[in-house]
Design a protein around this motif. Structure first.
Motif, PDB file in Angstrom:
ATOM      1  N   ILE A   9       0.852  -1.180   0.000  1.00  0.00           N
ATOM      2  CA  ILE A   9       0.000   0.000   0.000  1.00  0.00           C
ATOM      3  C   ILE A   9       0.892   1.235   0.000  1.00  0.00           C
ATOM      4  N   PRO A  10       0.778   2.068  -1.018  1.00  0.00           N
ATOM      5  CA  PRO A  10       1.672   3.225  -1.091  1.00  0.00           C
ATOM      6  C   PRO A  10       1.361   4.241   0.001  1.00  0.00           C
ATOM      7  N   ASP A  11       2.373   4.976   0.373  1.00  0.00           N
ATOM      8  CA  ASP A  11       2.160   6.074   1.303  1.00  0.00           C
ATOM      9  C   ASP A  11       1.262   7.113   0.651  1.00  0.00           C
ATOM     10  N   PRO A  12       0.409   7.724   1.403  1.00  0.00           N
ATOM     11  CA  PRO A  12      -0.490   8.710   0.809  1.00  0.00           C
ATOM     12  C   PRO A  12       0.277   9.929   0.296  1.00  0.00           C
ATOM     13  N   GLU A  13      -0.072  10.307  -0.916  1.00  0.00           N
ATOM     14  CA  GLU A  13       0.469  11.547  -1.484  1.00  0.00           C
ATOM     15  C   GLU A  13      -0.739  12.389  -1.855  1.00  0.00           C
ATOM     16  N   PHE A  14      -0.998  13.372  -1.075  1.00  0.00           N
ATOM     17  CA  PHE A  14      -2.212  14.118  -1.253  1.00  0.00           C
ATOM     18  C   PHE A  14      -2.060  15.117  -2.400  1.00  0.00           C
ATOM     19  N   VAL A  15      -2.112  14.565  -3.626  1.00  0.00           N
ATOM     20  CA  VAL A  15      -2.004  15.418  -4.809  1.00  0.00           C
ATOM     21  C   VAL A  15      -3.374  15.861  -5.269  1.00  0.00           C
ATOM     22  N   GLU A  16      -4.437  15.246  -4.725  1.00  0.00           N
ATOM     23  CA  GLU A  16      -5.789  15.672  -5.072  1.00  0.00           C
ATOM     24  C   GLU A  16      -6.700  15.408  -3.886  1.00  0.00           C
ATOM     25  N   ALA A  17      -7.825  16.088  -3.896  1.00  0.00           N
ATOM     26  CA  ALA A  17      -8.799  15.930  -2.813  1.00  0.00           C
ATOM     27  C   ALA A  17      -9.383  14.524  -2.821  1.00  0.00           C
ATOM     28  N   PRO A  18      -9.999  14.106  -1.732  1.00  0.00           N
ATOM     29  CA  PRO A  18     -10.519  12.741  -1.644  1.00  0.00           C
ATOM     30  C   PRO A  18     -11.642  12.471  -2.648  1.00  0.00           C
ATOM     31  N   ALA A  19     -11.896  11.189  -2.863  1.00  0.00           N
ATOM     32  CA  ALA A  19     -13.049  10.786  -3.655  1.00  0.00           C
ATOM     33  C   ALA A  19     -14.329  11.164  -2.902  1.00  0.00           C
ATOM     34  N   LYS A  20     -15.422  11.118  -3.615  1.00  0.00           N
ATOM     35  CA  LYS A  20     -16.691  11.595  -3.070  1.00  0.00           C
ATOM     36  C   LYS A  20     -17.302  10.583  -2.105  1.00  0.00           C
ATOM     37  N   PRO A  21     -17.640  11.004  -0.885  1.00  0.00           N
ATOM     38  CA  PRO A  21     -18.346  10.102   0.043  1.00  0.00           C
ATOM     39  C   PRO A  21     -19.834  10.039  -0.300  1.00  0.00           C
ATOM     40  N   VAL A  22     -20.474   8.988   0.167  1.00  0.00           N
ATOM     41  CA  VAL A  22     -21.908   8.786  -0.082  1.00  0.00           C
ATOM     42  C   VAL A  22     -22.585   8.480   1.253  1.00  0.00           C
ATOM     43  N   ILE A  23     -23.617   9.235   1.597  1.00  0.00           N
ATOM     44  CA  ILE A  23     -24.376   8.950   2.814  1.00  0.00           C
ATOM     45  C   ILE A  23     -25.190   7.681   2.589  1.00  0.00           C
ATOM     46  N   ALA A  24     -25.077   6.730   3.503  1.00  0.00           N
ATOM     47  CA  ALA A  24     -25.758   5.445   3.366  1.00  0.00           C
ATOM     48  C   ALA A  24     -27.263   5.627   3.461  1.00  0.00           C
ATOM     49  N   TRP A  25     -27.986   4.588   2.977  1.00  0.00           N
ATOM     50  CA  TRP A  25     -29.438   4.640   2.986  1.00  0.00           C
ATOM     51  C   TRP A  25     -29.959   4.847   4.407  1.00  0.00           C
ATOM     52  N   MET A  26     -30.954   5.696   4.512  1.00  0.00           N
ATOM     53  CA  MET A  26     -31.662   5.886   5.776  1.00  0.00           C
ATOM     54  C   MET A  26     -33.067   6.338   5.431  1.00  0.00           C
TER      55      MET A  26
END
Length: 661
Positions: free
Chosen positions: A115-132
């Protein structure tokens, strides 16, 4: 006319790599398909594997309409991270990374990748709120979110109406999934919820999830947000007993829409906590439905009314009163819908792990499937199925009951050799659509199918191609024999008898044939019948065995208390009227009970009238469930739950090794 230039206002919409298996063997051709469903078009695309280009192509822009392409690659043993980049004059957009493992020729898994070390070259992927549920009672409410694949975040926050209400840190783990949850005390009101996933390069926000919160214990729309738990002390639950599913086996059952009328079987009577899958029959498809028109003219008229304003090949509800309008205790006019659908929504609240799926088709509603070889028709169907799931959010996927690819269903004029190919394509299209919906909602959606079990019907479909797209395949291992023919046999026998008339007409033969056709054992569920099939006027017997004779048509019984179709008798009625209330009795009222130990199948026989009924009981159901465990199959399912008095479903759990609670 040639296209000289393209004016792109923005980079293309993000492409999505279609569903594909996660493991291949070295030397195997690997098909990779991608889609861009809507957005600025691209003029070219490339597919990379571990950041090296392996495929490329040019595209003709067409406004904001969908684009797609595919190619076939081969890969050496190891882990391969696939990504599609779609480009135009304004820029490029990349798909999420799809990881596949290629095993060496001898089946050896690849060495794990660091697992590569994190290189924050871009913002995170989009989170999704789970079904409720969007309607909640005041008090503590848990909000969960997921990020399935992409650049990780190092922290996250939950905002309500723009104000932070909770936050936490995260451990970065390459591009692997991240998730979180927190519980917040909400007062009565309306709230827009949003999750922000953050790293050193920036933050990415989820879509907004809006919820309405009503008075504690009351809710804003009455019973729609009140759980409907299973009450095993209720007389309506008949003889059902609660069990713990310690083997994680599939235990499914069909609940039919029309059962609320003559049978007076209501959703509260469903032993929901004893089930893993509840299949709602049936959801129709608008368009050509000659089989329904001929078999049930009033049902056909109701369907035409429901389809007003819809395109052919859109799904709809069949009986709007039953599904959406019938008032159950606690319902009120402020609800978005009532009826059986709201009862199922409440059952889901009480049993969040229960998978509830709409079953599309069935015997008299399968005609439209034969027209889905047309890509435009198929797209209308799939798109409408997605909208259906977005509208009725308690459903967890789709069950396809096409009776049958290749023909042999209610409409003798329908069926062609290419139906099997259409079936595979339909499963692929549905899987792609459900995967896309999962990325929007953060939920998981299952794709299942009830399938024909005779050798001829199994041969119509390449299940090795279809099954990778599907979660479970429900083998309808019943109706092998019935009063449509004078041939006598056990309609749900597990094994063939020495005198069996037709080869392949038993549960064991069906399982063997489906496994050989490419259905994985862990996806195959075996059918258990909760009803019997019977003949009258059995004659020309060559021995004391009634099955050595010939049937004289469907059994004639008075139309009350569980007899709804010529030649069909509900299990609970067999116990009441032919066995005197005791499933282990030798028979009453001139009936004699028997059990064929070679077929593992019970029957009742009335020599004075020549009436014969073949059925399933607790003994045969338990044996069938034990067989499922022995062969490593997924589990069982039953048609249909309102015909059981509890004996059969209880026996299934016993056979699967589940302890009673």
């Amino acid at each position: 006319m040639s296209i000289c230039s393209v004016n792109a206002w923005s980079a293309p919409g993000a492409p999505v790599i279609a569903w594909m298996p996660t493991e291949y063997t070295e030397g195997t051709a690997i098909p990779v398909n991608w889609n861009m469903w809507w957005g600025e078009n691209g003029t070219s695309w490339v597919l990379t594997s571990n950041n090296s280009q392996v495929c490329a192509g040019d595209l003709t822009p067409n406004g904001n309409n969908a684009q797609m392409a595919n190619c076939t690659i081969s890969a050496s043993a190891g882990t391969h991270q696939l990504q599609v980049v779609l480009s135009n004059a304004a820029g490029s957009s990349a798909s999420a990374v799809k990881t596949v493992n290629v095993l060496s020729g001898n089946g050896t898994p690849p060495d794990p990748q660091p697992i590569p070390d994190p290189e924050f070259v871009e913002a995170p992927a989009k989170p999704v709120i789970a079904w409720m549920d969007t309607n909640q009672s005041a008090g503590d409410i848990t909000v969960s979110w997921n990020m399935w694949w992409g650049v990780n975040g190092s922290s996250w926050t939950l905002e309500s109406n723009g104000s932070e209400v909770c936050n936490n840190t995260l451990t970065v783990n390459g591009n692997n999934a991240q998730h979180g949850s927190c519980t917040v005390n909400f007062a009565k009101g309306s709230y827009d919820l949003q999750v922000l996933l953050t790293n050193a390069a920036g933050s990415t926000a989820s879509d907004i999830k809006s919820i309405s919160v009503g008075d504690a214990g009351g809710g804003v729309v009455g019973s729609s947000e009140t759980p409907l738990p299973t009450d095993y002390s209720s007389p309506g639950l008949r003889r059902h007993k609660p069990y713990s599913n310690t083997t994680n086996s599939v235990v499914g059952a069909y609940f039919v829409e029309w059962g609320i009328y003559g049978r007076n079987y209501q959703p509260a009577q469903i032993p929901a906590s004893n089930l893993t899958h509840l299949l709602y029959g049936f959801i129709p498809i608008c368009g050509p439905n000659q089989s329904l028109q001929e078999a049930n003219p009033s049902g056909y008229s109701a369907l035409l009314q429901s389809c007003q304003g819809k395109q052919d090949f859109e799904v709809t509800v069949h009986d709007q009163y039953a599904a959406l309008d019938k008032l159950y205790p606690g319902d009120n006019d402020a609800q978005d819908y009532k009826g059986v659908f709201n009862q199922l929504r409440r059952i889901k609240l009480a049993n969040p792990d229960l998978v509830i799926v709409p079953s599309v088709g069935g015997w008299t509603l399968s005609d439209p499937f034969y027209y889905l070889d047309n890509a435009a028709n198929r797209k209308v169907f799939v798109d409408s199925m997605v909208e259906f799931l977005k509208t009725y959010t308690f459903f967890d996927g789709v069950d396809i009951d096409w009776e049958y690819p290749g023909g042999g269903g209610a409409n003798a004029d329908l069926g062609k050799e290419s139906d099997g190919e259409t079936y595979v394509t339909l499963m692929q299209d549905l899987r792609i659509a459900l995967d896309t919906l999962e990325s929007e909602t953060g939920r998981q959606y299952q794709l299942t199918s009830a399938v024909g079990v005779s050798p001829a019907k199994i041969s119509q479909v390449d299940y090795a191609q279809a099954s990778p797209y599907m979660d479970y395949i429900f083998a309808m291992s019943y109706d092998y024999y019935g009063a449509w023919s004078e041939d006598l046999g056990h309609h749900a026998g597990l094994y063939p008898t020495a005198s069996a008339i037709h080869e392949g007409f038993s549960g064991d033969e069906t399982v063997t044939n489906l496994l050989a056709a490419g259905v994985p054992a862990h996806k195959l569920a075996v059918g258990v019948a909760m009803y019997g099939r019977g003949w009258k006027g059995v004659s020309n017997m060559t021995s004391q065995d009634p099955f050595s004779g010939k049937g004289g048509g469907p059994i004639s019984l008075t139309m009350n208390n569980g007899h709804w179709e010529a030649g069909v008798v509900d299990y609970f009625r067999i116990v009441q009227e032919m066995l005197g209330g005791d499933p282990n009795s030798s028979g009453v009222n001139g009936w004699s009970a028997g059990y064929d130990d070679s077929a593992k199948a019970p029957y009742v026989w009335k020599p004075s009238t020549g009436e014969l009924i073949t059925y399933e009981n607790g003994k045969s159901a338990k044996t069938k469930a034990e067989y499922v465990r022995q062969r490593g199959l997924a589990g069982t399912f039953s048609w249909e739950i309102d015909a059981d008095n509890g004996d059969i479903l209880n026996a299934v759990h016993e056979g699967l090794g589940h302890p009673q609670e």
